[in-house]
Design a protein around this motif. Sequence first.
Motif, PDB file in Angstrom:
ATOM      1  N   LEU A  17       0.821  -1.156  -0.129  1.00 31.21           N
ATOM      2  CA  LEU A  17      -0.150  -0.121  -0.077  1.00 31.21           C
ATOM      3  C   LEU A  17       1.164   1.308   0.009  1.00 31.21           C
ATOM      4  O   LEU A  17       0.693   2.142  -0.601  1.00 31.21           O
ATOM      5  N   TYR A  18       1.908   1.171   0.830  1.00 28.30           N
ATOM      6  CA  TYR A  18       2.734   2.342   0.834  1.00 28.30           C
ATOM      7  C   TYR A  18       3.563   2.460  -0.464  1.00 28.30           C
ATOM      8  O   TYR A  18       3.664   3.543  -0.907  1.00 28.30           O
ATOM      9  N   GLY A  19       4.255   1.524  -0.859  1.00 31.21           N
ATOM     10  CA  GLY A  19       4.927   1.702  -2.185  1.00 31.21           C
ATOM     11  C   GLY A  19       4.624   1.935  -3.426  1.00 31.21           C
ATOM     12  O   GLY A  19       4.679   2.659  -4.086  1.00 31.21           O
ATOM     13  N   GLY A  20       2.953   1.195  -3.422  1.00 29.97           N
ATOM     14  CA  GLY A  20       2.450   1.453  -4.556  1.00 29.97           C
ATOM     15  C   GLY A  20       1.582   2.809  -4.569  1.00 29.97           C
ATOM     16  O   GLY A  20       1.692   3.445  -5.403  1.00 29.97           O
ATOM     17  N   GLY A  21       1.440   3.272  -3.407  1.00 27.99           N
ATOM     18  CA  GLY A  21       0.734   4.722  -3.411  1.00 27.99           C
ATOM     19  C   GLY A  21       1.868   5.719  -3.842  1.00 27.99           C
ATOM     20  O   GLY A  21       1.488   6.609  -4.333  1.00 27.99           O
ATOM     21  N   LEU A  22       3.148   5.374  -3.147  1.00 26.74           N
ATOM     22  CA  LEU A  22       4.237   6.265  -3.613  1.00 26.74           C
ATOM     23  C   LEU A  22       4.349   6.387  -5.411  1.00 26.74           C
ATOM     24  O   LEU A  22       4.333   7.504  -5.754  1.00 26.74           O
ATOM     25  N   LYS A  23       4.213   5.097  -5.849  1.00 31.44           N
ATOM     26  CA  LYS A  23       4.399   5.039  -7.270  1.00 31.44           C
ATOM     27  C   LYS A  23       3.311   5.751  -7.940  1.00 31.44           C
ATOM     28  O   LYS A  23       3.340   6.284  -8.896  1.00 31.44           O
ATOM     29  N   LEU A  24       2.076   5.622  -7.376  1.00 32.90           N
ATOM     30  CA  LEU A  24       0.797   6.297  -8.098  1.00 32.90           C
ATOM     31  C   LEU A  24       0.837   7.986  -7.960  1.00 32.90           C
ATOM     32  O   LEU A  24       0.236   8.577  -8.845  1.00 32.90           O
ATOM     33  N   LEU A  25       1.566   8.206  -6.625  1.00 33.72           N
ATOM     34  CA  LEU A  25       1.414   9.864  -6.465  1.00 33.72           C
ATOM     35  C   LEU A  25       2.599  10.697  -6.512  1.00 33.72           C
ATOM     36  O   LEU A  25       2.531  11.851  -6.959  1.00 33.72           O
ATOM     37  N   ARG A  26       3.850   9.975  -6.440  1.00 34.94           N
ATOM     38  CA  ARG A  26       4.846  10.811  -6.515  1.00 34.94           C
ATOM     39  C   ARG A  26       5.394  11.097  -8.079  1.00 34.94           C
ATOM     40  O   ARG A  26       5.257  10.288  -8.777  1.00 34.94           O
ATOM     41  N   ARG A  28       8.677  11.393 -10.918  1.00 35.26           N
ATOM     42  CA  ARG A  28       9.940  10.668 -10.855  1.00 35.26           C
ATOM     43  C   ARG A  28      11.024  11.264 -10.269  1.00 35.26           C
ATOM     44  O   ARG A  28      11.830  10.564  -9.503  1.00 35.26           O
ATOM     45  N   GLU A  29      11.126  12.592  -9.918  1.00 33.15           N
ATOM     46  CA  GLU A  29      12.236  12.984  -9.246  1.00 33.15           C
ATOM     47  C   GLU A  29      12.016  12.806  -7.853  1.00 33.15           C
ATOM     48  O   GLU A  29      13.006  12.554  -7.307  1.00 33.15           O
ATOM     49  N   ASP A  39      14.224   5.897 -13.587  1.00 28.76           N
ATOM     50  CA  ASP A  39      14.991   6.736 -14.872  1.00 28.76           C
ATOM     51  C   ASP A  39      14.570   6.022 -16.232  1.00 28.76           C
ATOM     52  O   ASP A  39      14.754   6.531 -17.102  1.00 28.76           O
ATOM     53  N   SER A  40      14.800   4.362 -15.978  1.00 25.16           N
ATOM     54  CA  SER A  40      14.868   3.768 -17.127  1.00 25.16           C
ATOM     55  C   SER A  40      13.090   3.171 -17.548  1.00 25.16           C
ATOM     56  O   SER A  40      13.449   2.201 -18.533  1.00 25.16           O
ATOM     57  N   THR A  41      12.445   3.602 -16.771  1.00 22.90           N
ATOM     58  CA  THR A  41      10.969   3.082 -17.053  1.00 22.90           C
ATOM     59  C   THR A  41       9.953   4.197 -17.256  1.00 22.90           C
ATOM     60  O   THR A  41      10.129   5.341 -16.469  1.00 22.90           O
ATOM     61  N   PRO A  42       9.155   3.973 -18.388  1.00 25.27           N
ATOM     62  CA  PRO A  42       8.137   5.244 -18.426  1.00 25.27           C
ATOM     63  C   PRO A  42       7.314   5.323 -17.374  1.00 25.27           C
ATOM     64  O   PRO A  42       6.984   4.258 -16.715  1.00 25.27           O
ATOM     65  N   MET A  43       6.936   6.542 -17.020  1.00 24.51           N
ATOM     66  CA  MET A  43       5.999   6.931 -15.962  1.00 24.51           C
ATOM     67  C   MET A  43       4.656   5.995 -16.042  1.00 24.51           C
ATOM     68  O   MET A  43       4.283   5.797 -14.874  1.00 24.51           O
ATOM     69  N   ALA A  44       4.414   5.930 -17.016  1.00 27.70           N
ATOM     70  CA  ALA A  44       2.796   5.062 -17.239  1.00 27.70           C
ATOM     71  C   ALA A  44       3.149   3.624 -16.540  1.00 27.70           C
ATOM     72  O   ALA A  44       2.272   3.231 -15.969  1.00 27.70           O
ATOM     73  N   ALA A  45       4.410   3.120 -16.945  1.00 30.27           N
ATOM     74  CA  ALA A  45       4.545   1.928 -16.365  1.00 30.27           C
ATOM     75  C   ALA A  45       4.718   1.808 -14.882  1.00 30.27           C
ATOM     76  O   ALA A  45       4.408   0.886 -14.268  1.00 30.27           O
ATOM     77  N   ALA A  86      10.240 -10.655 -11.081  1.00 25.74           N
ATOM     78  CA  ALA A  86      10.449  -9.770 -12.119  1.00 25.74           C
ATOM     79  C   ALA A  86      11.420  -8.340 -11.585  1.00 25.74           C
ATOM     80  O   ALA A  86      12.327  -7.926 -12.450  1.00 25.74           O
ATOM     81  N   ALA A  87      11.033  -8.015 -10.447  1.00 26.68           N
ATOM     82  CA  ALA A  87      11.563  -6.750 -10.041  1.00 26.68           C
ATOM     83  C   ALA A  87      13.139  -7.095  -9.705  1.00 26.68           C
ATOM     84  O   ALA A  87      14.039  -6.409  -9.898  1.00 26.68           O
ATOM     85  N   THR A  88      13.322  -8.385  -9.099  1.00 31.65           N
ATOM     86  CA  THR A  88      14.722  -8.759  -9.197  1.00 31.65           C
ATOM     87  C   THR A  88      15.596  -8.763 -10.367  1.00 31.65           C
ATOM     88  O   THR A  88      16.551  -8.238 -10.096  1.00 31.65           O
ATOM     89  N   ALA A  89      14.882  -9.407 -11.323  1.00 35.12           N
ATOM     90  CA  ALA A  89      15.599  -9.515 -12.507  1.00 35.12           C
ATOM     91  C   ALA A  89      15.771  -8.070 -13.084  1.00 35.12           C
ATOM     92  O   ALA A  89      17.160  -7.931 -13.840  1.00 35.12           O
ATOM     93  N   VAL A  90      15.040  -7.165 -13.069  1.00 36.92           N
ATOM     94  CA  VAL A  90      15.104  -5.689 -13.381  1.00 36.92           C
ATOM     95  C   VAL A  90      16.376  -5.069 -12.800  1.00 36.92           C
ATOM     96  O   VAL A  90      17.376  -4.599 -13.316  1.00 36.92           O
ATOM     97  N   HIS A  91      16.348  -5.306 -11.301  1.00 37.44           N
ATOM     98  CA  HIS A  91      17.569  -4.741 -10.588  1.00 37.44           C
ATOM     99  C   HIS A  91      18.931  -5.285 -11.075  1.00 37.44           C
ATOM    100  O   HIS A  91      19.766  -4.395 -11.394  1.00 37.44           O
ATOM    101  N   LEU A  92      18.897  -6.704 -11.130  1.00 33.91           N
ATOM    102  CA  LEU A  92      20.025  -7.195 -11.660  1.00 33.91           C
ATOM    103  C   LEU A  92      20.354  -6.810 -13.180  1.00 33.91           C
ATOM    104  O   LEU A  92      21.672  -6.553 -13.379  1.00 33.91           O
ATOM    105  N   ARG A  93      19.460  -6.671 -13.985  1.00 35.38           N
ATOM    106  CA  ARG A  93      19.969  -6.533 -15.331  1.00 35.38           C
ATOM    107  C   ARG A  93      20.486  -4.900 -15.457  1.00 35.38           C
ATOM    108  O   ARG A  93      21.184  -4.656 -16.292  1.00 35.38           O
ATOM    109  N   LEU A  94      19.976  -3.851 -14.527  1.00 35.07           N
ATOM    110  CA  LEU A  94      20.402  -2.643 -14.504  1.00 35.07           C
ATOM    111  C   LEU A  94      21.849  -2.401 -13.812  1.00 35.07           C
ATOM    112  O   LEU A  94      22.283  -1.429 -13.525  1.00 35.07           O
TER     113      LEU A  94
END
Length: 120
Positions: A17-26, A28-29, A39-45, A86-94
């Motif tokens: 709820l906290y993390g998702g809420g931040l992504k919905l409301l804040r 990129r900066e 930075d490497s992900t579109p804000m819509a995503a 998937a999140a772990t894979a993205v972090h490792l890929r970056l």
Amino acid sequence: MNTAHWAAAGLLALFYLYGGGLKLLRSRERLRPMMAWVDSTPMAAVRAIGAVEVLGAVGLVLPPLTGVAPWLGLAAAVGFVLLQTAATAVHLRLGDRRVALNLTLLAVAAVTACLATTWR
């Protein structure tokens, strides 16, 4: 109901709820200091991931609590396992090797899913 299941599901729900809420409301900066991957992900995503996290958090708690479609709690927990994989894979890929939080959330979601199948 199983106390261990509710403790794990409740903690996951609060986190998402906290993390998702931040992504919905804040912006990129404002997300960048906590989540370099924005930075490497579109804000819509980013917003879509936030919405999935908030809906998943509700799905972890509300259906089992009300008894209406309680299988959705299990589905939400399995969804969070997939999300953190998937999140772990993205972090490792970056090149970000700081995946301890992702692996912890993956483990808690897996435990929650297992516990959801045993207390029914």
